[in-house]
Design a protein around this motif. Sequence first.
Motif, PDB file in Angstrom:
ATOM      1  N   ILE A 123       9.441   2.305  -4.174  1.00 58.02           N
ATOM      2  CA  ILE A 123       8.119   2.880  -3.927  1.00 58.02           C
ATOM      3  C   ILE A 123       7.779   2.742  -2.447  1.00 58.02           C
ATOM      4  O   ILE A 123       7.726   1.628  -1.915  1.00 58.02           O
ATOM      5  CB  ILE A 123       7.049   2.147  -4.774  1.00 58.02           C
ATOM      6  N   GLN A 124       7.550   3.876  -1.790  1.00 59.56           N
ATOM      7  CA  GLN A 124       7.199   3.820  -0.366  1.00 59.56           C
ATOM      8  C   GLN A 124       5.716   3.487  -0.195  1.00 59.56           C
ATOM      9  O   GLN A 124       4.876   4.014  -0.926  1.00 59.56           O
ATOM     10  CB  GLN A 124       7.479   5.175   0.281  1.00 59.56           C
ATOM     11  N   VAL A 125       5.432   2.631   0.781  1.00 59.31           N
ATOM     12  CA  VAL A 125       4.040   2.370   1.157  1.00 59.31           C
ATOM     13  C   VAL A 125       3.832   3.034   2.515  1.00 59.31           C
ATOM     14  O   VAL A 125       4.571   2.767   3.466  1.00 59.31           O
ATOM     15  CB  VAL A 125       3.741   0.854   1.218  1.00 59.31           C
ATOM     16  N   LYS A 126       2.817   3.921   2.571  1.00 54.83           N
ATOM     17  CA  LYS A 126       2.658   4.763   3.756  1.00 54.83           C
ATOM     18  C   LYS A 126       1.468   4.354   4.630  1.00 54.83           C
ATOM     19  O   LYS A 126       0.480   3.818   4.123  1.00 54.83           O
ATOM     20  CB  LYS A 126       2.493   6.218   3.306  1.00 54.83           C
ATOM     21  N   ALA A 127       1.579   4.638   5.916  1.00 48.72           N
ATOM     22  CA  ALA A 127       0.512   4.286   6.863  1.00 48.72           C
ATOM     23  C   ALA A 127      -0.744   5.092   6.558  1.00 48.72           C
ATOM     24  O   ALA A 127      -0.674   6.296   6.292  1.00 48.72           O
ATOM     25  CB  ALA A 127       0.983   4.565   8.288  1.00 48.72           C
ATOM     26  N   HIS A 130      10.378  -0.564   7.346  1.00 53.28           N
ATOM     27  CA  HIS A 130      10.882   0.515   8.206  1.00 53.28           C
ATOM     28  C   HIS A 130      10.298   0.409   9.603  1.00 53.28           C
ATOM     29  O   HIS A 130      10.766   1.055  10.529  1.00 53.28           O
ATOM     30  CB  HIS A 130      10.538   1.882   7.604  1.00 53.28           C
ATOM     31  N   LYS A 131       9.244  -0.377   9.722  1.00 53.50           N
ATOM     32  CA  LYS A 131       8.563  -0.535  11.015  1.00 53.50           C
ATOM     33  C   LYS A 131       8.385  -2.018  11.296  1.00 53.50           C
ATOM     34  O   LYS A 131       8.248  -2.824  10.366  1.00 53.50           O
ATOM     35  CB  LYS A 131       7.164   0.105  10.946  1.00 53.50           C
ATOM     36  N   ILE A 181       5.874   2.882   5.896  1.00 50.28           N
ATOM     37  CA  ILE A 181       5.996   1.645   6.691  1.00 50.28           C
ATOM     38  C   ILE A 181       7.060   0.753   6.068  1.00 50.28           C
ATOM     39  O   ILE A 181       7.776   0.047   6.748  1.00 50.28           O
ATOM     40  CB  ILE A 181       4.662   0.862   6.726  1.00 50.28           C
ATOM     41  N   LEU A 182       7.109   0.778   4.746  1.00 52.06           N
ATOM     42  CA  LEU A 182       8.089  -0.051   4.045  1.00 52.06           C
ATOM     43  C   LEU A 182       8.313   0.511   2.650  1.00 52.06           C
ATOM     44  O   LEU A 182       7.549   1.357   2.175  1.00 52.06           O
ATOM     45  CB  LEU A 182       7.638  -1.511   3.984  1.00 52.06           C
ATOM     46  N   THR A 183       9.377   0.025   1.994  1.00 49.33           N
ATOM     47  CA  THR A 183       9.673   0.437   0.621  1.00 49.33           C
ATOM     48  C   THR A 183       9.733  -0.794  -0.276  1.00 49.33           C
ATOM     49  O   THR A 183      10.382  -1.794   0.080  1.00 49.33           O
ATOM     50  CB  THR A 183      11.015   1.199   0.558  1.00 49.33           C
ATOM     51  N   LEU A 184       9.029  -0.725  -1.404  1.00 50.05           N
ATOM     52  CA  LEU A 184       9.093  -1.793  -2.406  1.00 50.05           C
ATOM     53  C   LEU A 184      10.275  -1.513  -3.325  1.00 50.05           C
ATOM     54  O   LEU A 184      10.459  -0.375  -3.772  1.00 50.05           O
ATOM     55  CB  LEU A 184       7.818  -1.819  -3.257  1.00 50.05           C
ATOM     56  N   HIS A 185      11.059  -2.526  -3.610  1.00 48.43           N
ATOM     57  CA  HIS A 185      12.150  -2.406  -4.584  1.00 48.43           C
ATOM     58  C   HIS A 185      11.765  -3.273  -5.778  1.00 48.43           C
ATOM     59  O   HIS A 185      11.592  -4.485  -5.628  1.00 48.43           O
ATOM     60  CB  HIS A 185      13.460  -2.908  -3.985  1.00 48.43           C
ATOM     61  N   THR A 186      11.610  -2.657  -6.943  1.00 54.34           N
ATOM     62  CA  THR A 186      11.111  -3.438  -8.071  1.00 54.34           C
ATOM     63  C   THR A 186      11.514  -2.860  -9.418  1.00 54.34           C
ATOM     64  O   THR A 186      11.849  -1.676  -9.523  1.00 54.34           O
ATOM     65  CB  THR A 186       9.562  -3.561  -7.998  1.00 54.34           C
ATOM     66  N   ASN A 187      11.475  -3.731 -10.413  1.00 49.16           N
ATOM     67  CA  ASN A 187      11.670  -3.296 -11.797  1.00 49.16           C
ATOM     68  C   ASN A 187      10.371  -3.434 -12.572  1.00 49.16           C
ATOM     69  O   ASN A 187      10.358  -3.305 -13.791  1.00 49.16           O
ATOM     70  CB  ASN A 187      12.767  -4.139 -12.461  1.00 49.16           C
ATOM     71  N   GLN A 188       9.288  -3.736 -11.855  1.00 50.70           N
ATOM     72  CA  GLN A 188       8.015  -3.948 -12.547  1.00 50.70           C
ATOM     73  C   GLN A 188       7.250  -2.645 -12.751  1.00 50.70           C
ATOM     74  O   GLN A 188       7.376  -1.708 -11.967  1.00 50.70           O
ATOM     75  CB  GLN A 188       7.166  -4.957 -11.774  1.00 50.70           C
ATOM     76  N   ILE A 223      -0.264  -5.567   0.746  1.00 48.34           N
ATOM     77  CA  ILE A 223       0.494  -5.061   1.900  1.00 48.34           C
ATOM     78  C   ILE A 223      -0.419  -4.337   2.889  1.00 48.34           C
ATOM     79  O   ILE A 223      -0.358  -4.589   4.093  1.00 48.34           O
ATOM     80  CB  ILE A 223       1.639  -4.165   1.414  1.00 48.34           C
ATOM     81  N   HIS A 224      -1.305  -3.495   2.373  1.00 51.56           N
ATOM     82  CA  HIS A 224      -2.221  -2.792   3.286  1.00 51.56           C
ATOM     83  C   HIS A 224      -3.104  -3.783   4.045  1.00 51.56           C
ATOM     84  O   HIS A 224      -3.398  -3.590   5.219  1.00 51.56           O
ATOM     85  CB  HIS A 224      -3.057  -1.770   2.525  1.00 51.56           C
ATOM     86  N   LYS A 225      -3.500  -4.866   3.376  1.00 50.79           N
ATOM     87  CA  LYS A 225      -4.332  -5.883   4.038  1.00 50.79           C
ATOM     88  C   LYS A 225      -3.541  -6.657   5.081  1.00 50.79           C
ATOM     89  O   LYS A 225      -4.118  -7.260   5.983  1.00 50.79           O
ATOM     90  CB  LYS A 225      -4.855  -6.887   2.993  1.00 50.79           C
ATOM     91  N   SER A 226      -2.229  -6.675   4.965  1.00 55.59           N
ATOM     92  CA  SER A 226      -1.394  -7.549   5.805  1.00 55.59           C
ATOM     93  C   SER A 226      -0.720  -6.820   6.958  1.00 55.59           C
ATOM     94  O   SER A 226      -0.005  -7.436   7.744  1.00 55.59           O
ATOM     95  CB  SER A 226      -0.321  -8.213   4.952  1.00 55.59           C
ATOM     96  N   ILE A 227      -0.882  -5.501   7.012  1.00 58.44           N
ATOM     97  CA  ILE A 227      -0.286  -4.746   8.113  1.00 58.44           C
ATOM     98  C   ILE A 227      -1.396  -4.044   8.884  1.00 58.44           C
ATOM     99  O   ILE A 227      -2.088  -3.186   8.344  1.00 58.44           O
ATOM    100  CB  ILE A 227       0.753  -3.733   7.591  1.00 58.44           C
TER     101      ILE A 227
END
Length: 433
Positions: A336-340, A381-382, A394-401, A411-415
């Motif tokens: 899952i990509q997390v975008k800016a 990615h950044k 900005i980054l990709t989550l790798h998960t089975n959840q 993540i949004h709060k931390s970047i």
Amino acid sequence: MRMYDIIEKKRNGNELTEEEIRFFVDGYTKGDIPDYQVSALLMAIYFQDMSEQERAQLTQAMVDSGDKIDLTDISGIKVDKHSTGGVGDTTTLVLAPLVASVGVPVAKMSGRGLGHTGGTIDKLESVPGFHTEISNQEFIDLVNKNKVSVIGQTGNLTPADKKLYSLRDVTATVNSIPLIASSIMSKKIASGADAIVLDVKTGAGAFMKDLEDAKELAKAMVSIGKQVGRNTMAVISDMSQPLGFAIGNSLEVKEAIETLQGKGPKDLTELCLVLGSQMVLLANQASTIEEAREKLEESLANGQAFEHFKTFLSSQGGDPSVIDDTELLPKAAKQIQVKAKQTGTIESIVADNIGTAAMMLGAGRATKESEIDLSAGILLHKKVGDKVQEGEPILTLHTNQQEVNSVIDLIHKSILISDNAVAAPTLIYDTIT
Ligand code: URA
Ligand code: CA
């Protein structure tokens, strides 16, 4: 000798003798001295500090409280590297085969442990078949043959540290330089290394958030190492943002392989070369730090370091085809990509929060009993200082959840993304010898 007098002496700011230090360490390990008296002494140490000599004597007393690993059957100077811990710190996976490939014997005892991701052993177990349940003799033979092996924790090392650490945890005395330094060094010394390279991290993702504290801890540990006859040095490195791009077990193995092929992230590669050069120098495999670095750069460039990783893993049951084709490593069902949310420059990626997010995805253990998902984690990615466009990943989550909304919120709060230009942070702050 009475425990009461030892507490009173330290409370009044006086230096304890070696006999007094041994009396309380041995007495506490055996159960002869109660928690309440040792608690009082720890609090007195917290406020009154210890001299360099007391710190070394405390360390040696903790080493002598349990088993010691005997590495004398391994030829050469055994150099161990210890990191005070960080987020996505892939250095051990790279350094072990890298320095071994230029002749430095690496006899690594490692653990699993709690944290954002698994320990070195968990990470390496992403390679199918790899195992660390080997006999001590097999371990020694492998290091003599390949210059590198990793074994799971064996024996009863530093029982005094285990008891003291637990007591510090509940008496607000963890955060004390003499107690932290002696705790870390006792474990390294009991593990049998002749020389020790310390990577003391500083920043949001580190145990020592503040640079001055990190320097003080590094100096304390280097002094202890030298006093007990182990050549020791420390590098102070940045952990304000995660190291490299990968945080997670199989993701970090892939990152390590790329780094060993000379295609790794810039910061991880540089830190490995800096720490590795110091290891090569302490092992007497080069006469200057420049020569040590050249040897390592050459090993990365000519494929020797990468081949060494394969030899190391396959000698302990790992499937070498996975190293050649990292697509075969454990892979999460969902990416899952997390975008800016805005355009600008990355100002901060708060390391400890990103570590927590990786753990929430399944990459680490919250309790000793938790199961690790080797495929889970985060791929950045950044990094700080990079430009980003609104909507760009900005980054990709790798998960089975199933549900990851709370992770995405964290993540949004931390970047933080800034409108201003931001420089990449310093990677190496200092070197302490
Ligand atoms: N890590 C240790 O091993 N000991 C301490 O006291 C703190 C961190
Ligand atoms: Ca990493």
